[in-house]
Design a protein around this motif. Structure first.
Motif, PDB file in Angstrom:
ATOM      1  N   PHE A  60     -10.899   3.251  -8.596  1.00  0.00           N
ATOM      2  CA  PHE A  60     -10.271   3.217  -7.270  1.00  0.00           C
ATOM      3  C   PHE A  60     -10.828   2.073  -6.439  1.00  0.00           C
ATOM      4  O   PHE A  60     -10.085   1.398  -5.718  1.00  0.00           O
ATOM      5  CB  PHE A  60     -10.500   4.544  -6.536  1.00  0.00           C
ATOM      6  N   GLN A  61     -12.141   1.871  -6.539  1.00  0.00           N
ATOM      7  CA  GLN A  61     -12.761   0.773  -5.798  1.00  0.00           C
ATOM      8  C   GLN A  61     -12.198  -0.565  -6.260  1.00  0.00           C
ATOM      9  O   GLN A  61     -11.850  -1.426  -5.443  1.00  0.00           O
ATOM     10  CB  GLN A  61     -14.278   0.810  -5.982  1.00  0.00           C
ATOM     11  N   CYS A  63      -9.303  -1.186  -7.809  1.00  0.00           N
ATOM     12  CA  CYS A  63      -7.890  -1.318  -7.434  1.00  0.00           C
ATOM     13  C   CYS A  63      -7.754  -1.675  -5.958  1.00  0.00           C
ATOM     14  O   CYS A  63      -6.895  -2.475  -5.574  1.00  0.00           O
ATOM     15  CB  CYS A  63      -7.141  -0.022  -7.728  1.00  0.00           C
ATOM     16  N   SER A  64      -8.612  -1.094  -5.119  1.00  0.00           N
ATOM     17  CA  SER A  64      -8.565  -1.375  -3.685  1.00  0.00           C
ATOM     18  C   SER A  64      -9.104  -2.764  -3.369  1.00  0.00           C
ATOM     19  O   SER A  64      -8.680  -3.390  -2.386  1.00  0.00           O
ATOM     20  CB  SER A  64      -9.351  -0.308  -2.926  1.00  0.00           C
ATOM     21  N   GLY A  71      -4.542  -0.044  -4.162  1.00  0.00           N
ATOM     22  CA  GLY A  71      -5.627   0.890  -4.419  1.00  0.00           C
ATOM     23  C   GLY A  71      -5.407   2.252  -3.810  1.00  0.00           C
ATOM     24  O   GLY A  71      -5.717   3.280  -4.429  1.00  0.00           O
ATOM     25  N   THR A  75      -5.092   5.796  -5.903  1.00  0.00           N
ATOM     26  CA  THR A  75      -6.007   6.892  -5.578  1.00  0.00           C
ATOM     27  C   THR A  75      -5.254   8.166  -5.225  1.00  0.00           C
ATOM     28  O   THR A  75      -5.554   9.256  -5.740  1.00  0.00           O
ATOM     29  CB  THR A  75      -6.927   6.480  -4.418  1.00  0.00           C
ATOM     30  N   VAL A 229     -11.992   3.858  -2.139  1.00  0.00           N
ATOM     31  CA  VAL A 229     -11.019   2.947  -1.536  1.00  0.00           C
ATOM     32  C   VAL A 229     -11.680   2.105  -0.456  1.00  0.00           C
ATOM     33  O   VAL A 229     -11.514   0.877  -0.409  1.00  0.00           O
ATOM     34  CB  VAL A 229      -9.832   3.739  -0.946  1.00  0.00           C
ATOM     35  N   GLY A 232     -13.887  -0.592  -1.898  1.00  0.00           N
ATOM     36  CA  GLY A 232     -13.102  -1.662  -2.503  1.00  0.00           C
ATOM     37  C   GLY A 232     -12.478  -2.576  -1.461  1.00  0.00           C
ATOM     38  O   GLY A 232     -12.427  -3.801  -1.620  1.00  0.00           O
TER      39      GLY A 232
END
Length: 347
Positions: A60-61, A63-64, A71, A75, A229, A232
């Motif tokens: 998630f981090q 992707c964000s 992200g 998530t 999130v 990120g």
């Protein structure tokens, strides 16, 4: 599970377009389908991609860091997999077992359900349903209507509903200044019939009780997801700020950005140390102690504050041109502020 530099560039090249149109592009959505990111918490026998929580939060981090709306959608979409054990295997297969399956919905009890033969008649409006424009299933909580009205002092009975896109109208009212492409609109349901088998209760396990992920407390699960999130987004903001200042040759501000980046790396390490310990405790004992649950919650709130403070400290140093909405540093700063407004990250 990771992204190549080419994939990252491809998604980021679409960020401005996604923000302008208020929806994720089909190309970016396809990356999610291909990597089964919506299925990170879906049991493998439902065509899932079951992933240990600490690994998923790192995803998630990442992707964000690539793009805020991207992200957030990964998530939220993945989070729907937490509902698997409360459904029968048959309903779980119906809801999750295809490549584009993803849930959008709300935990708010802003609807009503009237008991009828074989199910419920549902009416209501639920806000902030992220991913509403590509969801294949919608879930929502509703208050069970009593024929004679609610008794004095009687706690309302809650029904959790599983609905199809055909039963839901999307009111496109998501008009925030950040995370614009998440399509976090309101869902409206009017007189829909939801059969008994398309409801569930968080107090009744019906399948997949053996999966470790589903034993992780829901509040801690949600908070760690949103903290990922936030971290990120802060990563991307720091990258964008450094690139911004490199182009302008301001050594003093660059030094501040580098110092903040190093401090934030230490803060992230502290968060993941606790998260990893919680997963280890769950693996060994089958549950988290109240002390660990409290510690996780505190670390998530701290992680969000640390993430937000990166922007609060640095954005005023970037100059007037950073206020232009079509710049990456501005978009990322707005996304970060928006994500950190979530109630679970504000303590």
């Amino acid at each position: 599970m990771g992204f190549t530099e080419q994939e990252i560039s491809s998604i980021r090249e679409q960020s401005h377009q996604m923000e302008q149109k208020g929806v994720i592009t089909p190309e970016s959505l396809q990356y999610i389908y291909d990597k089964k990111l919506f299925h990170l918490f879906v049991a493998d026998d439902l065509e899932g991609n079951m992933t240990p929580l600490p690994e998923a939060i790192r995803i998630f981090q990442e992707c964000s860091r690539i793009d805020g709306s991207f992200g957030w959608l990964v998530t939220i979409g993945a989070g729907g997999g937490y509902f698997v054990p409360f459904m029968t295997k048959e309903i779980g297969r119906k809801v999750f077992a295809h490549s584009e399956a993803v849930i959008a919905g709300s935990g708010a009890t802003t609807g009503t359900a009237l008991r009828v033969d074989g199910g419920y008649i549902v009416n209501g409006r639920w806000k902030y349903c992220s991913g509403s424009t590509h969801a294949t299933t919608f879930t929502a909580n509703a208050i069970l209507e009593k024929e004679n009205g609610q008794g004095s002092g009687e706690a309302p009975e809650i029904v959790t509903l599983i609905m199809t896109p055909e039963q839901v109208h999307i009111d496109k009212d998501w008009n925030t200044f950040g995370l614009k492409a998440t399509a976090s609109h309101s869902m409206v349901v009017t007189g829909a019939f939801v059969p008994d088998e398309m409801t569930f209760s968080f107090s009744e396990y019906r399948s997949h009780q053996e999966e470790l992920l589903y034993k992780y407390p829901f509040l801690a699960f949600a908070q760690t997801s949103f903290a990922g999130v936030a971290m990120g987004l802060a990563d991307h903001f720091l990258e964008a700020a450094e690139e911004w200042m490199n182009a302008r040759g301001n050594e003093k501000v660059l030094a501040e950005i580098i110092e903040q980046t190093q401090e934030f790396a230490r803060q992230k390490d502290a968060f993941y140390m606790v998260l990893d310990k919680s997963w280890e405790e769950l693996s060994q004992k089958g549950s988290l102690s109240p002390e660990m649950e409290q510690r996780i919650s505190s670390e998530c709130i701290t992680a969000a504050k640390d993430s937000l403070s990166c922007g609060l400290k640095l954005f005023p140093m970037l100059g007037l041109s950073a206020c232009m909405e079509d710049t990456a540093v501005n978009r990322t700063w707005r996304d970060l502020q928006t994500a950190c407004q979530h109630a679970l990250l504000r303590g």
